[in-house]
Design a protein around this motif. Structure first.
Motif, PDB file in Angstrom:
ATOM      1  N   HIS A  40       0.999  -1.126   0.057  1.00  0.00           N
ATOM      2  CA  HIS A  40       0.113   0.071  -0.030  1.00  0.00           C
ATOM      3  C   HIS A  40       0.782   1.292   0.075  1.00  0.00           C
ATOM      4  O   HIS A  40       0.487   2.307  -0.674  1.00  0.00           O
ATOM      5  N   ASN A  41       2.015   1.340   0.444  1.00  0.00           N
ATOM      6  CA  ASN A  41       3.168   2.339   0.699  1.00  0.00           C
ATOM      7  C   ASN A  41       3.553   2.374  -0.678  1.00  0.00           C
ATOM      8  O   ASN A  41       4.609   1.651  -1.145  1.00  0.00           O
ATOM      9  N   ARG A  42       3.271   3.583  -1.307  1.00  0.00           N
ATOM     10  CA  ARG A  42       3.859   3.718  -2.526  1.00  0.00           C
ATOM     11  C   ARG A  42       5.618   4.175  -2.889  1.00  0.00           C
ATOM     12  O   ARG A  42       6.041   3.895  -3.681  1.00  0.00           O
ATOM     13  N   ASN A  43       6.047   4.255  -1.538  1.00  0.00           N
ATOM     14  CA  ASN A  43       7.310   4.426  -1.509  1.00  0.00           C
ATOM     15  C   ASN A  43       8.246   3.462  -1.110  1.00  0.00           C
ATOM     16  O   ASN A  43       9.470   3.278  -1.170  1.00  0.00           O
ATOM     17  N   HIS A  44       7.371   2.288  -0.854  1.00  0.00           N
ATOM     18  CA  HIS A  44       8.290   0.888  -0.684  1.00  0.00           C
ATOM     19  C   HIS A  44       8.251   0.232  -1.940  1.00  0.00           C
ATOM     20  O   HIS A  44       7.322  -0.165  -2.821  1.00  0.00           O
ATOM     21  N   ALA A  45       9.480  -0.638  -2.177  1.00  0.00           N
ATOM     22  CA  ALA A  45       9.367  -1.373  -3.375  1.00  0.00           C
ATOM     23  C   ALA A  45       8.561  -2.828  -3.540  1.00  0.00           C
ATOM     24  O   ALA A  45       8.473  -3.139  -4.605  1.00  0.00           O
ATOM     25  N   GLY A  46       7.949  -3.068  -2.426  1.00  0.00           N
ATOM     26  CA  GLY A  46       7.171  -4.397  -2.503  1.00  0.00           C
ATOM     27  C   GLY A  46       5.956  -4.177  -3.141  1.00  0.00           C
ATOM     28  O   GLY A  46       5.290  -3.205  -3.249  1.00  0.00           O
ATOM     29  N   MET A  47       5.721  -5.379  -4.073  1.00  0.00           N
ATOM     30  CA  MET A  47       4.653  -5.410  -4.789  1.00  0.00           C
ATOM     31  C   MET A  47       3.963  -6.739  -4.717  1.00  0.00           C
ATOM     32  O   MET A  47       4.535  -7.724  -4.414  1.00  0.00           O
ATOM     33  N   PRO A  48       2.669  -7.053  -4.602  1.00  0.00           N
ATOM     34  CA  PRO A  48       1.830  -8.077  -4.769  1.00  0.00           C
ATOM     35  C   PRO A  48       2.603  -9.222  -5.721  1.00  0.00           C
ATOM     36  O   PRO A  48       2.784  -8.873  -6.863  1.00  0.00           O
ATOM     37  N   THR A  49       2.601 -10.386  -5.339  1.00  0.00           N
ATOM     38  CA  THR A  49       2.995 -11.257  -6.451  1.00  0.00           C
ATOM     39  C   THR A  49       1.785 -11.439  -7.414  1.00  0.00           C
ATOM     40  O   THR A  49       0.655 -11.057  -7.152  1.00  0.00           O
ATOM     41  N   LEU A  50       2.007 -12.082  -8.615  1.00  0.00           N
ATOM     42  CA  LEU A  50       0.974 -12.366  -9.546  1.00  0.00           C
ATOM     43  C   LEU A  50      -0.231 -12.982  -8.978  1.00  0.00           C
ATOM     44  O   LEU A  50      -1.432 -12.463  -8.913  1.00  0.00           O
ATOM     45  N   PRO A  51      -0.113 -14.185  -8.173  1.00  0.00           N
ATOM     46  CA  PRO A  51      -1.266 -14.736  -7.713  1.00  0.00           C
ATOM     47  C   PRO A  51      -2.120 -13.969  -6.565  1.00  0.00           C
ATOM     48  O   PRO A  51      -3.245 -13.665  -6.547  1.00  0.00           O
ATOM     49  N   ASP A  52      -1.352 -13.201  -5.991  1.00  0.00           N
ATOM     50  CA  ASP A  52      -1.803 -12.054  -4.959  1.00  0.00           C
ATOM     51  C   ASP A  52      -2.534 -10.907  -5.599  1.00  0.00           C
ATOM     52  O   ASP A  52      -3.726 -10.503  -5.383  1.00  0.00           O
TER      53      ASP A  52
END
Length: 164
Positions: A40-52
């Protein structure tokens, strides 16, 4: 704004909201709250995996009629993602699709008129105009599919324009 930030703002965050916020999305995915909070944090590099991402969009589609992550990813590539019609192209449905397309063009004209009313177009007004144009293109693509039975090519063009 980076592509990652745009995808998060236009896709991931709305999908999380449609899932009931961070806690709801975490429950949907059986993930920790902090994990989803990073997405949810646009400044964090994490993204949902394709299944998520698929699972989040599936709930968002049921709740809002939109698949925000898929649509944001398509937009980054200069395309639109549209829902395929559930009709075989019967006459009444074809007429209704033409009327809907005409209505979308009216929405584009209204957005432009509203933006030009004060003589200054803002970034928010430009974004609204683009959103209305995307909706009109999506409706025309649905109409084309109903007539031809063939989805719009990935490039968004049929190739006839190149031959002219």
């Amino acid at each position: 704004m980076s592509a990652l930030s745009r995808i998060k703002v236009k896709g991931v965050r709305p999908a999380i909201a449609a899932n009931g916020g961070i806690d709801g999305a975490a429950a949907t995915l059986d993930k920790g709250r902090s994990w989803v909070g990073d997405w949810h944090n646009r400044n964090h590099a994490g993204m949902p995996t394709l299944p998520d991402a698929f699972a989040l969009d599936e709930v968002a589609l049921a709740e809002t009629g939109r698949a925000p992550i898929l649509q944001a990813l398509a937009a980054e590539l200069g395309h639109v993602a549209i829902r395929l019609p559930e009709c075989d192209g019967c006459g009444d449905a074809l007429v209704l699709a033409v009327v809907k397309a005409a209505g979308e063009f009216g929405d584009v004209a209204n957005a432009i008129t509203d933006a030009l009313r004060d003589g200054v177009r803002t970034a928010a007004e430009n974004a609204h105009i683009v959103e209305e144009i995307d909706q009109a293109q999506a409706q025309l693509a649905r109409l084309r599919l109903m007539v031809t039975g063939v989805p719009v090519p990935v490039s968004g063009r049929s190739g006839e324009e190149d031959a002219a």
